[in-house]
Write a protein that holds these residues in place. Structure first.
Motif, mmCIF file in Angstrom:
data_model
loop_
_atom_site.group_PDB
_atom_site.id
_atom_site.type_symbol
_atom_site.label_atom_id
_atom_site.label_comp_id
_atom_site.label_asym_id
_atom_site.label_seq_id
_atom_site.Cartn_x
_atom_site.Cartn_y
_atom_site.Cartn_z
ATOM 1 N N PRO A 90 62.451 42.757 100.692
ATOM 2 C CA PRO A 90 63.701 42.034 100.459
ATOM 3 C C PRO A 90 64.843 42.536 101.343
ATOM 4 O O PRO A 90 64.674 43.441 102.170
ATOM 5 C CB PRO A 90 63.975 42.348 98.992
ATOM 6 N N VAL A 138 56.579 40.958 99.563
ATOM 7 C CA VAL A 138 57.876 40.531 100.075
ATOM 8 C C VAL A 138 58.751 41.764 100.239
ATOM 9 O O VAL A 138 58.968 42.514 99.279
ATOM 10 C CB VAL A 138 58.557 39.519 99.130
ATOM 11 N N VAL A 159 55.403 37.514 89.883
ATOM 12 C CA VAL A 159 56.191 38.304 90.822
ATOM 13 C C VAL A 159 56.434 39.659 90.182
ATOM 14 O O VAL A 159 57.088 39.757 89.139
ATOM 15 C CB VAL A 159 57.517 37.616 91.174
ATOM 16 N N ASP A 193 66.599 35.803 96.160
ATOM 17 C CA ASP A 193 65.681 35.088 97.047
ATOM 18 C C ASP A 193 64.324 34.881 96.383
ATOM 19 O O ASP A 193 63.594 33.936 96.715
ATOM 20 C CB ASP A 193 65.470 35.887 98.344
ATOM 21 N N LEU A 194 63.969 35.775 95.444
ATOM 22 C CA LEU A 194 62.664 35.716 94.788
ATOM 23 C C LEU A 194 62.633 34.780 93.587
ATOM 24 O O LEU A 194 61.548 34.474 93.079
ATOM 25 C CB LEU A 194 62.256 37.120 94.338
ATOM 26 N N CYS A 250 56.994 42.991 95.228
ATOM 27 C CA CYS A 250 58.218 43.309 95.965
ATOM 28 C C CYS A 250 58.670 44.709 95.580
ATOM 29 O O CYS A 250 58.955 44.966 94.406
ATOM 30 C CB CYS A 250 59.309 42.289 95.650
ATOM 31 N N LEU A 300 60.191 31.860 93.469
ATOM 32 C CA LEU A 300 58.795 32.261 93.292
ATOM 33 C C LEU A 300 58.516 32.597 91.828
ATOM 34 O O LEU A 300 57.429 32.310 91.309
ATOM 35 C CB LEU A 300 58.471 33.461 94.177
ATOM 36 N N ARG A 301 59.469 33.224 91.156
ATOM 37 C CA ARG A 301 59.289 33.570 89.743
ATOM 38 C C ARG A 301 59.079 32.325 88.878
ATOM 39 O O ARG A 301 58.446 32.386 87.832
ATOM 40 C CB ARG A 301 60.506 34.332 89.212
#
Length: 486
Positions: free
Chosen positions: A297, A295, A278, A266-267, A255, A270-271
């Motif tokens: 953002p 991604v 990420v 928002d991430l 990102c 995923l982390r």
């Protein structure tokens, strides 16, 4: 009106997290508690049940309090969109901009509205936990202040000062804050908390006593470094620079760190996945070619950040990634960047003009004064999710004939390329849904258990509350909140 305010010796000392943890601790005790921040400056925001927006830190604190989000929790929100200009949000709605030329007078005029929100919240609960902003030691900003002592004195709310021992100099920062404050401001402070301590507490006993002696304030506790905080979303973008990748052998998601990045939490889901790293790509660094997913953002200034993408050469990296068969997900402003153009004819985010996008999807966006703010439910990639929309501008084009998601049963959102490798959506928060996140990760070859991210955050709040119960004198904080100040 029962309440206590946590102010800090500086930014990122842990005020937001402490308020969130105390909200959960008091809720666990059976008290009705609500969070409040008079003025916040952040591009991370959440949509409330009354159709406005507040800082995401207050959204987390409301979750801690087990209370629905409301605009009274953060009546003034400043969203930086240029070096010297911020969008002004009052009671959840856009009310123009504040710049360096009108900053102090603009804030001062909002004190009445801040106090109205404070009064309404106070009437709805047993206790309000208030978070300050920055530090009261920034005495150059005292005139017109509504975020720290200006509010505390107007609302007669006692203050507890938080110092961060992990960054060093905590004795000097607490004692020094006492020294620079004018007498009436200093009188509002009734105690202190030392936060983020590592090691044996006995080693700091003399330092703790020295702070009490030199300030005349009582200590409310020494809070250790609590690892559970890592599972909570962060408000400040500076934290992105402190999060290392977790090691070799995992699938990479990249990102780019846009200058005006927004809603980067928002991430977070995923982390938390074991199968991925990420990587936040800083300026001056190319996007790694081994990334399986890029991604794009959210952003508070889409055109300016799109220009920045080109200045960094990230557009070349993204297009090359796509040609190699890689996948791209654009969220909100990132979705707008995936299209052909972003136009701002009225100068909503800066100078009027039009900026070319990446051209990976066939649509164009025109920014306008109307801001979409709504909580949503929908389906994407065959799975359900909930989230929120928060954007300015309308997007039109052929790519929208193949939506990424369907919202509220029949409203299309975003776009999905025919080959499924380019995805764009206006919805924030959708990756918290475990099944949808699992479906996305399967597309890049990662097996995911599809854990509920919201449940993970809720468990972290309970663990944080337990830690604060063990290390803070919460009974004394409750008693202080119920006192009346002069």
């Amino acid at each position: 009106m029962a309440g206590v305010m946590l102010q800090g010796t500086g930014s990122d000392v842990g005020k937001s997290v402490l308020v969130a943890g105390l909200c959960r601790a008091l809720s666990n005790r059976g008290l009705s508690v609500l969070p409040f921040k008079p003025q916040n400056m952040s591009n991370n925001a959440a949509v409330t049940v009354d159709g406005g927006e507040i800082g995401r830190a207050q959204a987390l604190q409301a979750l801690g309090a087990r209370a629905p989000l409301h605009t009274d929790m953060n009546p003034v929100l400043l969203k930086p969109q240029a070096d010297r200009t911020s969008q002004l949000i009052v009671h959840g709605k856009v009310r123009g901009t504040l710049g360096s030329g009108n900053f102090r007078e603009g804030r001062r005029s909002l004190l009445g509205e801040v106090l109205s929100s404070w009064k309404r919240l106070s009437e709805r609960c047993d206790m309000v936990l208030v978070e300050g902003a920055g530090s009261p030691a920034e005495i150059n900003l005292r005139s017109g202040d509504i975020a720290n002592m200006g509010f505390a004195r107007a609302a007669h709310v006692p203050v507890v000062l938080v110092g961060d021992i992990d960054r060093g100099g905590v004795i000097a920062s607490l004692v020094g804050t006492r020294a620079v404050l004018e007498a009436q401001d200093a009188a509002m402070i009734r105690g202190f908390i030392v936060n983020k301590f590592r090691g044996d507490p006995a080693l700091f006993a003399d330092g703790y006593a020295a702070i009490e002696e030199r300030t005349g304030w009582r200590g409310f506790g020494l809070v250790p470094w609590l690892s559970t905080v890592a599972d909570l979303p962060s408000e400040d973008a500076v934290i992105l620079e402190k999060r290392p990748m977790r090691g070799e052998g995992r699938t990479l998601i990249a990102c780019p760190m846009l200058p005006r990045i927004a809603n980067f939490d928002d991430l977070d889901p995923l982390r938390a996945e074991e199968g991925v790293d990420v990587a936040m790509i800083p300026p001056g660094t190319p996007i790694p070619p081994e990334a399986a997913l890029i991604v794009l953002p959210g952003s508070k200034a889409t055109r300016a950040d799109m220009d920045f993408v080109r200045q960094q050469g990230w557009d070349i990296d993204i297009l090359a990634h796509h040609r190699r068969g890689g996948r791209v997900l654009g969220i909100c402003a990132g979705f707008q960047m995936l299209g052909r153009t972003i136009a701002d004819p009225d100068g909503i985010e800066g100078l009027p003009g039009e900026t070319p996008g990446l051209g990976l999807l066939d649509h164009a966006t025109v920014l306008g004064p109307r801001k979409a703010l709504r909580q949503v439910r929908g389906t994407a990639l065959g799975e359900g999710f909930s989230g929120y929309e928060m954007h300015m501008g309308e997007t039109h084009g052929a790519s929208l004939a193949h939506p990424f998601a369907m919202l509220d049963a029949d409203r299309p959102d975003g776009a999905l390329s025919r080959d499924g490798r380019v995805m764009g959506t206006y919805c924030h928060g959708l990756l918290a849904a475990g099944p949808l996140r699992r479906a996305l990760l399967e597309r890049i070859g990662v097996a995911s258990p599809g854990a509920d991210h919201d449940a993970r955050v809720d468990a972290a709040l309970d663990a944080l509350a337990q830690g604060l119960e063990a290390h803070l004198d919460i009974d004394a904080l409750i008693a202080l909140a119920r006192e009346k100040t002069a």
